[in-house]
Structures are given as C-alpha cells and as structure tokens.
Design a protein around this motif. Sequence first.
Motif, PDB file in Angstrom:
ATOM      1  N   CYS A  41       0.828  -1.211   0.000  1.00  0.00           N
ATOM      2  CA  CYS A  41       0.000   0.000   0.000  1.00  0.00           C
ATOM      3  C   CYS A  41       0.863   1.262   0.000  1.00  0.00           C
ATOM      4  CB  CYS A  41      -0.918  -0.015   1.223  1.00  0.00           C
ATOM      5  SG  CYS A  41      -1.949   1.453   1.290  1.00  0.00           S
ATOM      6  N   ARG A  44      -0.286   3.996   2.689  1.00  0.00           N
ATOM      7  CA  ARG A  44       0.213   3.778   4.054  1.00  0.00           C
ATOM      8  C   ARG A  44       1.708   4.101   4.145  1.00  0.00           C
ATOM      9  NH1 ARG A  44      -1.136   0.287   8.987  1.00  0.00           N
ATOM     10  NH2 ARG A  44       0.557   1.115  10.163  1.00  0.00           N
ATOM     11  N   TYR A 300      -6.465  -1.593  -0.478  1.00  0.00           N
ATOM     12  CA  TYR A 300      -7.318  -2.081   0.599  1.00  0.00           C
ATOM     13  C   TYR A 300      -7.481  -3.603   0.552  1.00  0.00           C
ATOM     14  CZ  TYR A 300     -11.153  -3.041   3.636  1.00  0.00           C
ATOM     15  OH  TYR A 300     -11.909  -3.587   4.637  1.00  0.00           O
ATOM     16  N   CYS A 311      -8.607   2.107   7.966  1.00  0.00           N
ATOM     17  CA  CYS A 311      -9.327   0.989   7.342  1.00  0.00           C
ATOM     18  C   CYS A 311     -10.743   1.341   6.900  1.00  0.00           C
ATOM     19  CB  CYS A 311      -9.328  -0.217   8.274  1.00  0.00           C
ATOM     20  SG  CYS A 311      -9.940   0.126   9.914  1.00  0.00           S
TER      21      CYS A 311
HETATM   22  S1  SF4 Z   1      -6.313   0.843   5.413  1.00  0.00           S
HETATM   23 FE1  SF4 Z   1      -5.870   2.005   3.564  1.00  0.00          FE
HETATM   24  S2  SF4 Z   1      -3.961   3.076   3.981  1.00  0.00           S
HETATM   25 FE2  SF4 Z   1      -4.159   1.483   5.511  1.00  0.00          FE
HETATM   26  S3  SF4 Z   1      -3.009  -0.234   4.653  1.00  0.00           S
HETATM   27 FE3  SF4 Z   1      -5.160  -0.530   4.081  1.00  0.00          FE
HETATM   28  S4  SF4 Z   1      -5.383   0.422   2.090  1.00  0.00           S
HETATM   29 FE4  SF4 Z   1      -3.468   1.149   2.941  1.00  0.00          FE
END
Ligand code: SF4
Length: 377
Positions: A41, A44, A300, A311
């Motif tokens: 991701c 993140r 996600y 999330c």
């Molecule tokens: S919740 Fe969103 S930002 Fe966090 S790891 Fe999952 S996809 Fe990536």
Amino acid sequence: MSGLKRSTSGPGERLAALRGTTPQSPHDARAIAALAANPGCARRALLDGAGIDKDAAARHLGFPAPFGQSPFAITRGNAFESLVKADGCAELLRMLREVLGLPIAEVAYHDVENVGAHLRHAHTRALIDRAAAGAPGAGTLYDHPLLSLEIAGSTAYLEPDVVAFQLGGRFHIVEIKSFAVIDGQADPSAVAAAARQAAVYVLALRALLEELGHDPLKVSHDVVLVCPENFANRPVATLVDVRRQLAVLRRQLTRMTALDRLLDDLPEDLTFDLAPGEDGLPTRPPAELADALRRTDARYAPDCLSACDLCFFCRDEARQEGASDLLGRQVRDELGGVASVEEALGLADGTRHPAEGQEEIARLLRNAERLRKECLA
Ligand code: SF4
C-alpha cells in the motif's frame, strides 16, 4: 492520478510538506508491525514515512478506527504480565527451559525500566554489548529494554513490555500476550499480530548488535510467545518462527527509506496537513483531506481492518469503486489486473471483452461461471 507536476524538492522536504503543520507522529512497535500487514500500500507507506497521525486523520474524516484496548483488557494484560515476571521471572524461566530445551541453571535478571528513562537506551546498549561478547555476569534476562529502529530517516524508540533472553550469546525475544491458547489453539489473527510485533523487536535487536560490531544473527528468528492457557491464567510458551514477518518488514522499511519514487508520482502541492488549531484539533475541511488521500494509491484488503487506522475510510472508498480488493488479498491477487467486481463479472459472463493481458483471467472467469451455472442447474 493525472496532471501531475513533478516535485523538485528532496524527499525530506516533500515528506515535511505532506505533514504540513501537523506534529510528527512517533512510530511505535505496533505501528511498525502493522506495516508488514499490507506491504503493497503506497498510501500507508507515504503516511507512515511522513509521520502522519493516521488515527487523528481517520477520526477527522469521520471514519474512526476500531482500535484501542478496553480498560478491562489492559488490566487483565498487566496482571498476566506481572504473573509471568513475578519473583525475577521464575515462571518465565521454567517455560524457557521447556520450550528451548536449555539447561538454564541460574539466571541474572536486569529490569532496565528501573533505570531513568533518559539512560535506558544507553544502559540497554551496554548490557546487550556485554552479553553478546559473552562477558561474565552479563545477565540472562533483560526486562523492558529500550531499543531503536531507523524509520524513513528518523529514529523510532521502542519500549517493549518484552524480555530479551540470552544464553551463550544467543538472544530470543519473549513476547507476553494476554489472549488465551485454548486446547493448543489461539486466535490466528492475534498470533499473526503478535508475530509481526515480535519481528520488529528482533529487527531492532539485530540492528543494535550490528551497530555494536556483533553478529546480528545472534538474535534468533524464533520468538517465544507467552499466553495464558485455557481458561486459567497459567502461562504457556510457544516458539514462533518470524522469518516471513522479518522479510516483509525489511522490504517495507527499505521501501520507506526509498520513498522518492512514490513521492515523484504525487502532485507537488499535495499535503495531508490536518492544520491543527490552538486546541490541537484538526481544522482542515474533511472533504479536502479525503481528496488529498484519494490522490494516493491504496491497496485495501479486509486485513486492513485489524491493522490500519484508515481501514474504514479505505473500505468505503473501495466499496464506492466496487474494487476487487474488497474480496480479500488472495482473490485480488488471483484476479491480477481486474480492478473491479463489475469488470470481473462482465468478463465472466462474456458481456465484457478482455483488455490486452486479460485474456487468460477472462478465460478462467468464464470457466468458473460455466461451472457455477452447471452446479446451480
Ligand atoms: S487501510 Fe488504507 S492506507 Fe491502511 S493499509 Fe489498508 S489500504 Fe493502505
């Protein structure tokens, strides 16, 4: 992401600009461990690299995360930890003898927490250095060692409620958790989270050994997980191999220290600044922050629900897009290149022509649809 203007600033300045006026959020072991939960991701990686408080961002967006232990769970966890560590870790020592099969005759126990906070890191270094060198009287059990890890150019200090155990210059991380092992089985997601967290400590302790000129592989990849057994509070220890978690963590940390490529793909004016007011609360319009986040690529997966503060925001986004990500990582990977559920269904019933490179997956989906119809008929 379209119409991008390449940035001319360095990665450090770009990360600071992404953070804006929001104070940098320190990394703790739980946050670092969660990196390993979704290594693909970019959203993140960018948010963590810039030190953005994802919990504050999620709350401001109206998608607060379901994390945080209840006071009852915290009290129970503390009571269990005290039981394991009572009488200079006597109970822990019994389990270590059993699980590692070592003839531990006697134990020298150091609680590093008793040292003033500012001295803890230096004291931990000195103790570990002596132990790795096999110095006499260097100790066997180190409680509350203060470790550190470089994350995207800044030092994260980790204060584990953990014990590092060494015998003959070989170290094991001991992780004490209060989730129960019932009939030899524990909640797999809790064990996975504990393994990821223990891997962070293994990595940090290996980094310390390397820095001190010792062989980092003196820290075992087998960590000792201590949990209450059945419905009593009797502790039981199990060895958990964290090699896979270590590999993912290393990959993700390298990726974070090489964020340049991800930053290159972002518009120059992009920022995740929460613009905190005098009371520390975000003042930036939530819709504007949401737009900024949507300009980064998320990946996600349902596992995010137990590992990332964003999330609910990302799940909502994936739902609106009808993304195949919602079906889980395994399905997403098998559907490689098919981004939405609608697209997958169209390929399966033949109402959609496969794009270049989708011929194979389209054939598989059509077969699956044919078999489904046969079964239903
Ligand atoms: S919740 Fe969103 S930002 Fe966090 S790891 Fe999952 S996809 Fe990536």
